[in-house]
Design a protein around this motif. Structure first.
Motif, mmCIF file in Angstrom:
data_model
loop_
_atom_site.group_PDB
_atom_site.id
_atom_site.type_symbol
_atom_site.label_atom_id
_atom_site.label_comp_id
_atom_site.label_asym_id
_atom_site.label_seq_id
_atom_site.Cartn_x
_atom_site.Cartn_y
_atom_site.Cartn_z
ATOM 1 N N ASN A 151 1.021 -1.354 0.040
ATOM 2 C CA ASN A 151 0.349 -0.020 0.170
ATOM 3 C C ASN A 151 0.564 1.196 0.052
ATOM 4 N N HIS A 157 -2.862 4.986 -4.968
ATOM 5 C CA HIS A 157 -4.142 4.594 -4.455
ATOM 6 C C HIS A 157 -4.983 6.192 -3.635
ATOM 7 N N LEU A 158 -3.914 6.887 -3.447
ATOM 8 C CA LEU A 158 -4.356 8.181 -2.642
ATOM 9 C C LEU A 158 -5.265 8.977 -3.676
ATOM 10 N N HIS A 162 -8.186 8.278 -0.682
ATOM 11 C CA HIS A 162 -7.604 9.239 0.244
ATOM 12 C C HIS A 162 -8.321 10.626 -0.878
ATOM 13 N N ASP A 295 -7.059 3.022 4.771
ATOM 14 C CA ASP A 295 -6.071 1.901 4.182
ATOM 15 C C ASP A 295 -7.058 1.124 5.006
HETATM 16 FE FE LIG Z 1 -2.539 5.136 1.872
#
Ligand SMILES: [Fe+2]
Ligand code: FES
Length: 347
Positions: A151, A157-158, A162, A295
């Protein structure tokens, strides 16, 4: 798969005191406490008499007294008292582990004690460096430790996980990413030039316009990830090394396997601006904590699927370059440890 001959974070400094703390680490039950002088001690969490977890017991001076029949063990693991008996059998001792306080964390060595050298503890000085403000926390994660490492090595993935805090689409679509590989280290460098700052950066950085943003992820085995992140007003020279007028932070992560499917996640956020203002430290910490809880939800959902489908096929994408490099290092180190263990067993 666990790597044993490494220092891991067992607990935060504040978690270990005069009340024994039981914690599973690398599949082994461990009990941690401090002596009257404040030194950390770790035993296997299993009484030498009839296997009760010693974490159910209590401290009497510098000895840990078992809750069941009252045997007492000194900080070297040897039994020093058996109620109603003078003679102490030779085998009345519990396994001990090397432990060290450093960077506000308590570190433990789960492998061969002869190899435990505190000089090899991974540097996390930002946690207690007066030039930085820092605050950390602990999260219990229902997922294998390598999912957490993955991760942090792929920050695309942000943009998705997020988007309400530290991410926006610029991260996934307009970043320049470079992966540097060394035998025991992977560094993923990502620059996002002339982009809108994400919500958290807007809140703590007071940026008026677009920014140049960096994310430099430094991975050290088995599971340490130190992220150098920040942003400065666009065009002011950060990519060339001139970081001024913006914000710089370190996101610090130490993951300790608990079992094959659960992990201890120690993390902290350090910042190089307004360092003596606890309000700033708290505000940043809360933003990152919100992101990290997002996460944790992802890891545990991945693990639930992995528990159903053993070793399912998966697809790799370009953004996985850092993840794949780290997994290769971990697989090699694991093979090396297994080979060394076979040689030792044969001797
Ligand atoms: Fe994260
Ligand atoms: S089980 Fe610990 S004293 Fe008996």
């Amino acid at each position: 798969m666990f790597l044993r001959n490494y220092w891991y974070v067992a607990a935060t400094e504040a978690e270990i005191g005069r009340k024994p703390l039981g914690r599973m680490i690398l599949g082994e039950p461990v009990v941690l406490f401090r002596t009257e002088q404040g030194l950390p001690v770790a035993f296997e969490d299993r009484c030498a008499h009839r296997h009760l977890p010693l974490s159910m017991g209590k401290l009497v001076g510098d000895t840990l007294q078992c809750h069941y029949h009252g045997l007492r063990f000194g900080s070297d693991g040897r039994c020093v008292r058996i109620p109603g008996q003078d003679q102490i059998p030779q085998g009345a001792k519990v396994k001990t582990y090397p432990v060290v306080d450093r960077y506000r964390w308590v570190w433990i060595w789960m492998g061969d004690p002869a190899l435990a050298d505190p000089a090899t503890i991974t540097d996390f000085h930002w946690l207690d460096d007066p030039h930085w403000g820092a605050k950390g926390s602990y999260l219990h994660v229902e997922a294998n430790w390598q999912l957490v490492v993955d991760n942090l090595l792929d920050l695309t993935h942000l943009a998705f996980v997020h988007d309400t805090t530290i991410g926006n689409m610029a991260l996934a679509e307009h970043a320049k990413v470079k992966v540097d590989r060394a035998p025991n280290n992977v560094v993923v460098t990502r620059w996002i030039i002339d982009a809108e700052p994400p919500p958290t950066f807007q809140k703590v950085g007071n940026f008026k316009g677009n920014v140049d943003r960096w994310q430099i992820v430094d991975f050290v085995p088995p599971a340490f990830l130190r992220l150098d992140v920040g942003a400065t007003p666009t065009g002011t020279g950060a990519p060339q090394g001139k970081r001024s007028g913006g914000i710089g932070m370190r996101n610090l992560n130490a993951i300790t396997p608990e079992t094959e499917t659960t992990s201890h996640y120690f993390w902290a956020q350090a910042h190089d601006f307004d360092v003596n203002n606890p309000e700033t430290t708290n505000r940043i910490f809360e933003q990152i904590r919100t992101a990290f809880l997002q996460d944790v939800e992802v890891f545990s959902a991945q693990q639930r699927n992995l528990n159903i489908f053993a070793n399912p096929p998966q697809v790799d994408i370009a953004a996985d370059a850092g993840v794949i490099a780290a997994r290769r290092i971990l697989a090699r180190l694991h093979d090396d440890e297994q080979a060394a263990a076979r040689v030792a067993a044969a001797e």
